[in-house]
Design a protein around this motif. Structure first.
Motif, PDB file in Angstrom:
ATOM      1  N   ASN A   1       6.227 -19.218 -51.380  1.00 30.14           N
ATOM      2  CA  ASN A   1       4.816 -18.834 -51.422  1.00 30.14           C
ATOM      3  C   ASN A   1       4.453 -18.082 -50.151  1.00 30.14           C
ATOM      4  O   ASN A   1       4.299 -18.675 -49.088  1.00 30.14           O
ATOM      5  N   THR A   2       4.360 -16.757 -50.256  1.00 29.44           N
ATOM      6  CA  THR A   2       3.861 -15.950 -49.147  1.00 29.44           C
ATOM      7  C   THR A   2       2.344 -16.041 -49.191  1.00 29.44           C
ATOM      8  O   THR A   2       1.708 -15.527 -50.117  1.00 29.44           O
TER       9      THR A   2
ATOM     10  N   GLU B   1       7.005 -16.762 -55.622  1.00 33.43           N
ATOM     11  CA  GLU B   1       8.233 -16.434 -56.343  1.00 33.43           C
ATOM     12  C   GLU B   1       8.986 -17.711 -56.696  1.00 33.43           C
ATOM     13  O   GLU B   1       9.092 -18.613 -55.869  1.00 33.43           O
ATOM     14  N   ASP B   2       9.527 -17.767 -57.916  1.00 38.09           N
ATOM     15  CA  ASP B   2      10.430 -18.843 -58.306  1.00 38.09           C
ATOM     16  C   ASP B   2      11.852 -18.405 -58.005  1.00 38.09           C
ATOM     17  O   ASP B   2      12.280 -17.319 -58.429  1.00 38.09           O
ATOM     18  N   GLN B   3      12.594 -19.241 -57.265  1.00 37.48           N
ATOM     19  CA  GLN B   3      13.963 -18.915 -56.908  1.00 37.48           C
ATOM     20  C   GLN B   3      14.865 -20.118 -57.183  1.00 37.48           C
ATOM     21  O   GLN B   3      14.402 -21.248 -57.321  1.00 37.48           O
ATOM     22  N   GLU B   4      16.161 -19.855 -57.249  1.00 35.65           N
ATOM     23  CA  GLU B   4      17.132 -20.926 -57.451  1.00 35.65           C
ATOM     24  C   GLU B   4      18.375 -20.656 -56.609  1.00 35.65           C
ATOM     25  O   GLU B   4      18.871 -19.528 -56.565  1.00 35.65           O
TER      26      GLU B   4
ATOM     27  N   GLY C   1      12.066 -28.268 -47.992  1.00 36.92           N
ATOM     28  CA  GLY C   1      11.305 -27.029 -47.907  1.00 36.92           C
ATOM     29  C   GLY C   1      11.120 -26.602 -46.470  1.00 36.92           C
ATOM     30  O   GLY C   1      11.739 -27.152 -45.553  1.00 36.92           O
ATOM     31  N   GLY C   2      10.270 -25.609 -46.257  1.00 42.97           N
ATOM     32  CA  GLY C   2      10.083 -25.107 -44.900  1.00 42.97           C
ATOM     33  C   GLY C   2       8.836 -24.261 -44.775  1.00 42.97           C
ATOM     34  O   GLY C   2       8.212 -23.863 -45.764  1.00 42.97           O
TER      35      GLY C   2
ATOM     36  N   VAL D   1       4.776 -18.211 -44.683  1.00 42.69           N
ATOM     37  CA  VAL D   1       5.481 -18.480 -45.938  1.00 42.69           C
ATOM     38  C   VAL D   1       5.774 -19.973 -46.054  1.00 42.69           C
ATOM     39  O   VAL D   1       6.211 -20.610 -45.089  1.00 42.69           O
ATOM     40  N   LEU D   2       5.518 -20.507 -47.233  1.00 37.34           N
ATOM     41  CA  LEU D   2       5.804 -21.908 -47.530  1.00 37.34           C
ATOM     42  C   LEU D   2       6.889 -21.975 -48.593  1.00 37.34           C
ATOM     43  O   LEU D   2       6.766 -21.355 -49.655  1.00 37.34           O
ATOM     44  N   VAL D   3       7.963 -22.718 -48.317  1.00 33.35           N
ATOM     45  CA  VAL D   3       9.035 -22.956 -49.284  1.00 33.35           C
ATOM     46  C   VAL D   3       8.966 -24.411 -49.728  1.00 33.35           C
ATOM     47  O   VAL D   3       8.935 -25.312 -48.884  1.00 33.35           O
TER      48      VAL D   3
END
Length: 298
Positions: free
Chosen positions: A44-45, A51-54, A165-166, A176-178
């Motif tokens: 999440n910017t 964006e969904d990522q894997e 996350g980070g 940015v939130l991961v």
């Protein structure tokens, strides 16, 4: 720095030096003892979209990282990178150096310890922050000081001792939130067939860029014409800045040859100011910045 997500605004409460029995180190030990890691996560910017990522990592040297715009797959011998938008792909030999460099990307940095045995050595210290409960898990924040990289705040699941996350600042100065949506760490090996690349219909193979190649204007002119010349063309260029030809770019006084960090041409793209109303892909900005760093040659 721009206003941040509420998770980033929580205060720090303790400072601890990094040592070989820290919570971060225990996270690293678990990853390096496992046979496979599978993470589905959101990037999440803040203020710009999600964006969904894997990411899937497995031994030996198996990797699969999927984002909305690219797919990177390693079968342990060959690395394939698919550009989903252009439907083109390139292949290079797998090396440990390549894997370490790829997994320094902030979106997946904390999980790169799976392959990087020296991961802990790159951490200088960790600042313990406050904690919160997210989807039933207690997440503790540790802001890590890293060698040759900006500080990074990991979100460590206190119950299992793993980073889920980070929080970080990207090159454009955006926060940015991961956050992981699903997280599986296992001692069972994965089927290697899941890491075999199958080219999509009509996909075209292209030769990968040579990272040591000195870029010339011809290598970046199409990017400039596509993304800049519409407003900064030959007739009535906005702000009096014409980027329509090589000479007009040099005469624009927006480029400091050899120094992209002090070149307005690059700075406004990294900040998201230009082009207006949209942000260029990081790969595009990096290529333009490399041309400037290589001397902005014709």
């Amino acid at each position: 720095m721009k206003p941040v997500h509420s998770l980033m605004a929580l205060p720090f409460i303790a400072l601890v030096g990094f040592h070989h029995d820290s919570p971060i180190d225990r996270h690293v030990a678990q990853l390096q003892a496992a046979s496979s890691l599978s993470v589905k996560f959101k990037v999440n910017t803040i203020g710009a979209g999600v964006e969904d990522q894997e990411l899937v990592l497995a031994r030996p040297n198996l990797l699969r990282w999927s984002t909305p715009t690219k797919l990177i797959v390693s079968d342990g011998k060959t690395v394939t990178t698919l550009d989903k938008q252009k439907n083109t792909y390139s292949q290079i030999p797998y090396t440990e150096t390549w894997a370490k460099k790829l997994l320094t990307d902030d979106a997946v940095w904390a999980w790169g310890a799976f392959f990087n045995k020296d991961f802990s050595k790159t951490l200088k210290s960790a600042t313990r922050g406050s904690q919160s409960v997210v989807k039933g898990a207690t997440l503790v924040r540790y802001t890590c000081e890293r060698e040759n990289l900006k500080p990074y705040t990991v979100l460590l699941d206190n119950g299992v001792g793993l980073v889920k996350g980070g929080l970080y600042e990207n090159k454009a100065g955006e926060n940015v939130l991961v956050q992981s949506e699903s997280f599986t760490l296992s001692n069972k090996p994965l089927d290697p067939s899941g890491f075999v690349f199958a080219a999509p219909a009509n996909a075209v193979e292209v030769k990968p860029d040579d990272p040591n190649k000195m870029l010339k204007y011809a290598d970046i002119s199409d990017l400039v014409q596509k993304n800049c010349a519409g407003c900064h063309g030959a007739s009535s260029p906005k702000a009096g800045i014409s980027l329509n030809t090589y000479q007009s770019m040099i005469d624009s006084n927006t480029i400091v040859a050899g120094d992209p960090d002090n070149s307005k041409f690059i700075k406004v793209m990294r900040s998201g100011q230009m082009p207006p109303r949209r942000k260029l892909a990081s790969e595009t900005i990096d290529k333009l910045a490399k041309w400037v760093k290589d001397g902005a040659q014709e």
